[in-house]
Design a protein around this motif. Sequence first.
Motif, short mmCIF file in Angstrom:
data_model
loop_
_atom_site.label_atom_id
_atom_site.label_comp_id
_atom_site.label_asym_id
_atom_site.label_seq_id
_atom_site.Cartn_x
_atom_site.Cartn_y
_atom_site.Cartn_z
N ASN A 1 -1.73 -13.54 -0.45
CA ASN A 1 -1.91 -12.16 -0.01
C ASN A 1 -1.01 -11.60 0.98
O ASN A 1 -0.43 -10.79 1.13
CB ASN A 1 -3.40 -12.14 0.42
CG ASN A 1 -4.59 -12.05 -0.44
OD1 ASN A 1 -4.28 -11.26 -1.57
ND2 ASN A 1 -5.62 -12.60 -0.23
N PHE A 2 -0.74 -12.80 2.01
CA PHE A 2 0.34 -12.57 2.87
C PHE A 2 1.69 -12.24 2.26
O PHE A 2 2.53 -11.35 2.67
CB PHE A 2 0.45 -13.81 4.00
CG PHE A 2 1.39 -13.66 5.07
CD1 PHE A 2 1.33 -12.44 5.74
CD2 PHE A 2 2.25 -14.71 5.38
CE1 PHE A 2 2.19 -12.11 6.82
CE2 PHE A 2 3.21 -14.32 6.44
CZ PHE A 2 3.36 -13.58 7.23
N GLY B 1 -0.61 -4.03 3.77
CA GLY B 1 -1.40 -5.32 3.56
C GLY B 1 -2.39 -5.21 2.46
O GLY B 1 -3.14 -3.91 2.34
N THR B 2 -2.45 -6.15 1.59
CA THR B 2 -3.38 -5.83 0.56
C THR B 2 -4.17 -7.19 -0.05
O THR B 2 -3.22 -8.21 0.04
CB THR B 2 -2.62 -5.40 -0.68
OG1 THR B 2 -3.67 -4.63 -1.51
CG2 THR B 2 -1.72 -6.03 -1.22
N LYS B 3 -4.92 -7.06 -0.63
CA LYS B 3 -5.58 -8.35 -1.47
C LYS B 3 -5.31 -8.07 -2.89
O LYS B 3 -5.40 -7.10 -3.46
CB LYS B 3 -7.14 -8.31 -1.07
CG LYS B 3 -8.09 -9.08 -2.16
CD LYS B 3 -8.89 -10.10 -1.22
CE LYS B 3 -9.42 -11.37 -2.05
NZ LYS B 3 -8.55 -12.04 -2.72
N ILE B 4 -4.79 -9.14 -3.46
CA ILE B 4 -4.25 -8.99 -4.90
C ILE B 4 -5.71 -9.00 -5.80
O ILE B 4 -6.42 -10.12 -5.44
CB ILE B 4 -3.44 -10.38 -5.30
CG1 ILE B 4 -2.09 -10.20 -4.39
CG2 ILE B 4 -2.87 -10.07 -6.67
CD1 ILE B 4 -1.53 -11.60 -4.29
N GLN B 5 -5.77 -8.43 -6.79
CA GLN B 5 -6.92 -8.45 -7.58
C GLN B 5 -6.82 -9.63 -8.38
O GLN B 5 -5.70 -9.99 -8.97
CB GLN B 5 -6.85 -7.12 -8.48
CG GLN B 5 -7.15 -5.90 -8.07
CD GLN B 5 -6.70 -4.63 -8.76
OE1 GLN B 5 -6.97 -4.59 -10.02
NE2 GLN B 5 -6.13 -3.71 -8.27
N ASP B 6 -8.05 -10.15 -8.56
CA ASP B 6 -8.16 -11.34 -9.66
C ASP B 6 -7.63 -11.13 -10.91
O ASP B 6 -7.06 -11.86 -11.51
CB ASP B 6 -9.71 -11.70 -9.65
CG ASP B 6 -10.08 -12.67 -8.86
OD1 ASP B 6 -9.09 -13.27 -7.79
OD2 ASP B 6 -11.28 -13.30 -8.66
N LYS B 7 -7.90 -9.74 -11.50
CA LYS B 7 -7.46 -9.56 -12.78
C LYS B 7 -6.00 -9.83 -12.91
O LYS B 7 -5.30 -10.30 -13.99
CB LYS B 7 -7.79 -8.19 -13.13
CG LYS B 7 -7.48 -7.88 -14.60
CD LYS B 7 -7.78 -6.49 -14.73
CE LYS B 7 -7.38 -5.91 -16.54
NZ LYS B 7 -6.18 -6.58 -17.10
N ALA C 1 6.10 -8.59 0.99
CA ALA C 1 6.83 -7.98 -0.20
C ALA C 1 6.61 -6.29 -0.40
O ALA C 1 7.59 -5.53 -0.32
CB ALA C 1 6.46 -8.70 -1.47
N LEU C 2 5.29 -6.09 -0.22
CA LEU C 2 5.02 -4.48 -0.22
C LEU C 2 5.57 -3.72 0.96
O LEU C 2 6.12 -2.54 0.82
CB LEU C 2 3.70 -4.29 -0.01
CG LEU C 2 2.74 -4.33 -1.33
CD1 LEU C 2 1.22 -4.03 -0.96
CD2 LEU C 2 3.23 -2.84 -2.25
N THR C 3 5.49 -4.55 2.18
CA THR C 3 6.11 -3.87 3.51
C THR C 3 7.63 -3.80 3.37
O THR C 3 7.98 -2.83 3.72
CB THR C 3 5.69 -4.73 4.63
OG1 THR C 3 4.31 -4.79 4.75
CG2 THR C 3 5.97 -4.29 6.14
N GLU C 4 8.22 -4.61 2.72
CA GLU C 4 9.63 -4.68 2.80
C GLU C 4 10.11 -3.75 1.72
O GLU C 4 11.18 -2.89 1.91
CB GLU C 4 10.33 -5.99 2.44
CG GLU C 4 10.07 -7.09 3.73
CD GLU C 4 10.72 -8.37 3.62
OE1 GLU C 4 11.21 -8.54 2.33
OE2 GLU C 4 10.65 -8.92 4.40
N GLY D 1 -1.47 -7.38 9.60
CA GLY D 1 -1.57 -7.99 10.30
C GLY D 1 -3.12 -9.20 9.91
O GLY D 1 -3.03 -10.11 10.26
N ASP D 2 -4.00 -8.42 9.23
CA ASP D 2 -5.09 -9.00 8.71
C ASP D 2 -4.71 -10.16 7.81
O ASP D 2 -4.77 -11.44 7.91
CB ASP D 2 -5.88 -8.17 7.81
CG ASP D 2 -7.16 -8.82 7.19
OD1 ASP D 2 -7.98 -9.11 8.12
OD2 ASP D 2 -7.27 -8.80 6.15
N SER D 3 -3.60 -9.83 6.87
CA SER D 3 -3.03 -10.86 5.97
C SER D 3 -2.18 -11.94 6.81
O SER D 3 -2.50 -13.33 6.44
CB SER D 3 -2.22 -10.22 4.66
OG SER D 3 -1.09 -9.89 5.08
#
Lengths: 123, 123
Positions: A25-26, A41-47, A31-34, B20-22
């Motif tokens: 997730n970090f 910030g995001t949580k990757i989906q299990d799918k 990667a998303l931020t850059e 920051g959360d991640s």
Amino acid sequence: MLNDEDLGKILGDTGLAQFGDSLLNFAYSIALTETTGRPRGTKIQDKILADAAAKAGLRKHLPRRVGRGDVANSLEALLGHVWLQKMITLEEIVVCLKTENLDPSKNFSALVEIALSKLKQQS
Amino acid sequence: MLNDEDLGKILGDTGLAQFGDSLLNFAYSIALTETTGRPRGTKIQDKILADAAAKAGLRKHLPRRVGRGDVANSLEALLGHVWLQKMITLEEIVVCLKTENLDPSKNFSALVEIALSKLKQQS
């Protein structure tokens, strides 16, 4: 050579999967931020993770009849293990996840392939 | 010197808070893993972050009547900002979170103090 039993133990380790979850997730948030130039910030989906694990052939190392969550966990555990063993750096993971791809699971399956090849080299 | 308006913008930035959360979940997972000797991953509770933000005096930089979630977010945004600006490293965060403390929010409030002092030095 890494044997199947050892690989199976890594892939089924719940603590490693939790650790790998926070790592991925970090890395994905960096990667998303850059890529977008804005903090995200995001949580990757299990799918996505489960698809990637299946594409990269992890499923055959798992017990039969495991659900999608366990398949996703196996990818997280594998990456958590190779990072903790210093076989891969955070930067290498981020570079891989920044690759432009219409199907986001492809970057994660590429990561699995890198992780498996490092594991086979160094064990 | 960093002015209050700039600090307020950082603390209220939702994207920075997500980033920051991640970052903090990963740093805390490393700290737990190194302390216990077993891979672990965890999500830090908002209550702990909100308590830490209050202890470190962040609340006075936030709008009135914000809820606990926003107070926790402000701490995450602050740490996300100083990490992205390379004012603090992942290793420095981990070292701070590994300090033995009966009250886990104390390590996070120490982190806030470090972040604020770095921000004041470099701006």
